[in-house]
Design a protein around this motif. Structure first.
Motif, PDB file in Angstrom:
ATOM      1  N   ASP A  28       0.980  -1.239  -0.154  1.00 52.90           N
ATOM      2  CA  ASP A  28       0.031  -0.154  -0.094  1.00 52.90           C
ATOM      3  C   ASP A  28       0.867   1.378   0.170  1.00 52.90           C
ATOM      4  OD1 ASP A  28      -2.590  -1.279   0.324  1.00 52.90           O
ATOM      5  OD2 ASP A  28      -1.480  -1.916   2.355  1.00 52.90           O
ATOM      6  N   LEU A  29       0.631   2.200  -0.915  1.00 49.34           N
ATOM      7  CA  LEU A  29       1.449   3.445  -0.991  1.00 49.34           C
ATOM      8  C   LEU A  29       0.796   4.437  -1.644  1.00 49.34           C
ATOM      9  CD1 LEU A  29       3.172   3.975  -3.708  1.00 49.34           C
ATOM     10  CD2 LEU A  29       4.498   1.979  -2.768  1.00 49.34           C
ATOM     11  N   THR A  30       0.755   5.703  -1.185  1.00 48.35           N
ATOM     12  CA  THR A  30       0.256   6.918  -1.944  1.00 48.35           C
ATOM     13  C   THR A  30       1.364   7.878  -2.361  1.00 48.35           C
ATOM     14  OG1 THR A  30      -1.834   6.387  -0.871  1.00 48.35           O
ATOM     15  CG2 THR A  30      -1.399   8.595  -1.808  1.00 48.35           C
ATOM     16  N   VAL A  31       1.242   8.142  -3.492  1.00 44.29           N
ATOM     17  CA  VAL A  31       2.484   9.384  -3.813  1.00 44.29           C
ATOM     18  C   VAL A  31       1.711  10.689  -4.351  1.00 44.29           C
ATOM     19  CG1 VAL A  31       4.119   9.931  -5.646  1.00 44.29           C
ATOM     20  CG2 VAL A  31       4.044   7.608  -4.689  1.00 44.29           C
ATOM     21  N   GLU A  32       1.849  11.695  -3.692  1.00 44.88           N
ATOM     22  CA  GLU A  32       1.208  12.953  -4.091  1.00 44.88           C
ATOM     23  C   GLU A  32       1.643  13.452  -5.365  1.00 44.88           C
ATOM     24  OE1 GLU A  32      -1.553  13.793  -2.742  1.00 44.88           O
ATOM     25  OE2 GLU A  32      -1.507  12.408  -1.105  1.00 44.88           O
ATOM     26  N   ARG A  33       1.156  14.408  -6.044  1.00 45.64           N
ATOM     27  CA  ARG A  33       1.615  14.938  -7.273  1.00 45.64           C
ATOM     28  C   ARG A  33       2.882  16.165  -7.201  1.00 45.64           C
ATOM     29  NH1 ARG A  33      -2.011  14.236 -11.545  1.00 45.64           N
ATOM     30  NH2 ARG A  33      -3.974  13.328 -11.155  1.00 45.64           N
ATOM     31  N   GLY A  34       3.796  16.012  -7.961  1.00 44.21           N
ATOM     32  CA  GLY A  34       4.677  16.919  -7.777  1.00 44.21           C
ATOM     33  C   GLY A  34       5.776  16.732  -6.748  1.00 44.21           C
ATOM     34  N   THR A  35       5.794  15.442  -6.153  1.00 45.32           N
ATOM     35  CA  THR A  35       6.810  15.142  -5.196  1.00 45.32           C
ATOM     36  C   THR A  35       7.728  13.844  -5.482  1.00 45.32           C
ATOM     37  OG1 THR A  35       5.250  13.355  -4.325  1.00 45.32           O
ATOM     38  CG2 THR A  35       4.946  15.527  -3.518  1.00 45.32           C
ATOM     39  N   ILE A  36       8.834  13.925  -4.826  1.00 49.08           N
ATOM     40  CA  ILE A  36       9.552  12.706  -4.929  1.00 49.08           C
ATOM     41  C   ILE A  36       9.503  11.624  -3.938  1.00 49.08           C
ATOM     42  CG2 ILE A  36      12.150  12.033  -5.139  1.00 49.08           C
ATOM     43  CD1 ILE A  36      12.857  14.675  -6.008  1.00 49.08           C
ATOM     44  N   PHE A  37       9.107  10.506  -4.296  1.00 55.91           N
ATOM     45  CA  PHE A  37       8.687   9.321  -3.354  1.00 55.91           C
ATOM     46  C   PHE A  37       9.895   8.420  -3.722  1.00 55.91           C
ATOM     47  CE2 PHE A  37       6.662   5.582  -1.585  1.00 55.91           C
ATOM     48  CZ  PHE A  37       5.922   6.234  -0.619  1.00 55.91           C
ATOM     49  N   ALA A  38      10.545   8.033  -2.344  1.00 51.49           N
ATOM     50  CA  ALA A  38      11.642   6.979  -2.589  1.00 51.49           C
ATOM     51  C   ALA A  38      11.184   5.852  -1.853  1.00 51.49           C
ATOM     52  CB  ALA A  38      12.809   7.366  -1.783  1.00 51.49           C
ATOM     53  N   LEU A  39      11.127   4.406  -2.628  1.00 51.55           N
ATOM     54  CA  LEU A  39      10.967   3.208  -2.520  1.00 51.55           C
ATOM     55  C   LEU A  39      12.056   2.546  -2.299  1.00 51.55           C
ATOM     56  CD1 LEU A  39       8.607   1.174  -1.849  1.00 51.55           C
ATOM     57  CD2 LEU A  39       8.640   0.557  -4.232  1.00 51.55           C
ATOM     58  N   LYS A 181      16.006  16.532  -8.741  1.00 55.29           N
ATOM     59  CA  LYS A 181      15.449  17.416  -8.029  1.00 55.29           C
ATOM     60  C   LYS A 181      14.689  18.774  -8.953  1.00 55.29           C
ATOM     61  CE  LYS A 181      18.558  17.460  -4.052  1.00 55.29           C
ATOM     62  NZ  LYS A 181      19.585  17.888  -3.136  1.00 55.29           N
ATOM     63  N   GLN A 182      15.351  18.700 -10.139  1.00 52.44           N
ATOM     64  CA  GLN A 182      14.686  19.705 -11.151  1.00 52.44           C
ATOM     65  C   GLN A 182      13.213  19.112 -11.730  1.00 52.44           C
ATOM     66  OE1 GLN A 182      15.413  22.707 -11.935  1.00 52.44           O
ATOM     67  NE2 GLN A 182      16.789  22.636 -10.234  1.00 52.44           N
ATOM     68  N   LEU A 183      13.312  17.683 -11.702  1.00 51.78           N
ATOM     69  CA  LEU A 183      12.034  17.085 -12.226  1.00 51.78           C
ATOM     70  C   LEU A 183      10.899  17.478 -11.620  1.00 51.78           C
ATOM     71  CD1 LEU A 183      13.109  13.550 -13.100  1.00 51.78           C
ATOM     72  CD2 LEU A 183      12.900  15.599 -14.718  1.00 51.78           C
ATOM     73  N   ALA A 184      11.048  17.462 -10.068  1.00 49.00           N
ATOM     74  CA  ALA A 184       9.735  17.765  -9.158  1.00 49.00           C
ATOM     75  C   ALA A 184       9.725  19.250  -9.289  1.00 49.00           C
ATOM     76  CB  ALA A 184      10.474  17.396  -7.807  1.00 49.00           C
ATOM     77  N   VAL A 185      10.725  20.111  -9.163  1.00 48.01           N
ATOM     78  CA  VAL A 185      10.348  21.562  -9.189  1.00 48.01           C
ATOM     79  C   VAL A 185       9.592  21.756 -10.323  1.00 48.01           C
ATOM     80  CG1 VAL A 185      11.737  23.779  -9.761  1.00 48.01           C
ATOM     81  CG2 VAL A 185      12.573  22.191  -8.130  1.00 48.01           C
ATOM     82  N   GLY A 186       9.690  21.214 -11.510  1.00 44.57           N
ATOM     83  CA  GLY A 186       9.011  21.350 -12.629  1.00 44.57           C
ATOM     84  C   GLY A 186       7.586  20.861 -12.784  1.00 44.57           C
ATOM     85  N   GLY A 187       7.148  20.155 -11.594  1.00 45.80           N
ATOM     86  CA  GLY A 187       5.806  19.424 -11.351  1.00 45.80           C
ATOM     87  C   GLY A 187       5.603  18.084 -11.658  1.00 45.80           C
ATOM     88  N   THR A 188       6.685  17.327 -12.166  1.00 43.88           N
ATOM     89  CA  THR A 188       6.725  16.148 -12.242  1.00 43.88           C
ATOM     90  C   THR A 188       6.915  15.317 -11.025  1.00 43.88           C
ATOM     91  OG1 THR A 188       7.948  16.256 -14.382  1.00 43.88           O
ATOM     92  CG2 THR A 188       7.826  14.158 -13.605  1.00 43.88           C
TER      93      THR A 188
END
Length: 261
Positions: A28-39, A181-188
């Motif tokens: 079970d996991l949830t990843v919010e938009r525009g964030t970096i989630f590490a598994l 980090k730049q990916l998340a800054v851009g909203g990815t």
């Protein structure tokens, strides 16, 4: 009332077995938009299997998963349009230049003005000066940055990075960390799998620890640290790490004007 945005990734009760081996046992996991989630997990924990299911490469045995609001099991075409997957090794054509690699992917996606797309991404990932060179002459960090640039073509809202710094030296790892980090800054939204603890610390907004097929912990770095007993305060002489020594020595010798392979 303001509507609550659907998470970029939602996984519930995900299971997968290969013959007698249970690899995922209810993830079970949830990843919010525009964030970096590490598994985070050791080899064999099930990280790559989870990524392969979420990217529609293999089917789950049970549970549900959605990407950008699309069900992974029943709407796989929409899921593929919403994602990009970057594996453990850079998938670049070494006989083509960096720019030609980007133009090729843009044309395969049937996007207008592929040359402009390539030039914009070369600039974004600090590869403009190397854009006319064959990718086979690039350093490991440069190849990985080119690989990340290729994954952004078409502006997918979700990117999966499976062990993105495997085999890279300390300098190249730092290059890749900056690009991620730049990916998340851009909203990815970025779902990152790694077995490097420092990588998760440096990059992730949230971290989940996958162990023997289940998520055993999930939270921010600060939240995870609270799971341990309070640290005892001791005064000791701090010694630099090997990575700090390496980077200090390399930096003292000066940075070349152009990146070399």
């Amino acid at each position: 009332m303001t509507a609550i945005a659907e998470p970029a990734i939602r996984v519930t009760g995900l299971t997968k077995s290969f013959k007698e081996a249970e690899v995922l046992r209810g993830v079970d996991l949830t990843v919010e938009r525009g964030t970096i989630f590490a598994l985070l997990g050791s080899n064999g924990a099930g990280k790559t299997t989870a990524i392969r299911i979420l990217s529609t490469l293999i089917a789950a045995d049970g549970g549900t998963a959605s990407i950008d609001g699309h069900d992974v099991g029943s709407d796989d075409a929409a899921v593929r349009a919403a994602i990009s997957l970057t594996g453990q090794f850079a998938a670049v054509d070494e006989m083509l230049t960096g720019r030609e690699n980007l133009v090729l992917i843009a044309r395969l996606r049937r996007l207008p003005q592929p040359g402009r797309i390539a030039d914009d991404l070369l600039a974004r990932f600090a590869l403009t000066d190397a854009g006319g060179r064959r990718a086979g002459t690039y350093s490991g960090g440069m190849r990985r940055r080119l690989d990340l640039a290729m994954s952004l073509i078409g502006d997918p809202p979700v990117i999966f990075l499976d062990e993105p710094t495997t085999g890279l030296d300390p300098e190249a790892r730092l290059e890749v960390w900056g690009a991620v980090k730049q990916l998340a800054v851009g909203g990815t939204t970025v779902l990152l799998t790694t077995q490097y603890l420092e990588e998760a610390e440096q990059l992730a907004d949230r971290i989940a620890i996958l162990h023997q097929g289940v998520i055993v912990a999930d939270g921010t770095l600060a939240e995870l640290k609270k799971l341990l007993p309070p640290a005892q305060v001791e005064y000791v002489e701090k010694q630099p790490s090997l990575e700090e020594v390496f980077l200090a020595i390399v930096g003292a010798r000066g940075t070349p004007q152009k990146e070399q392979s």
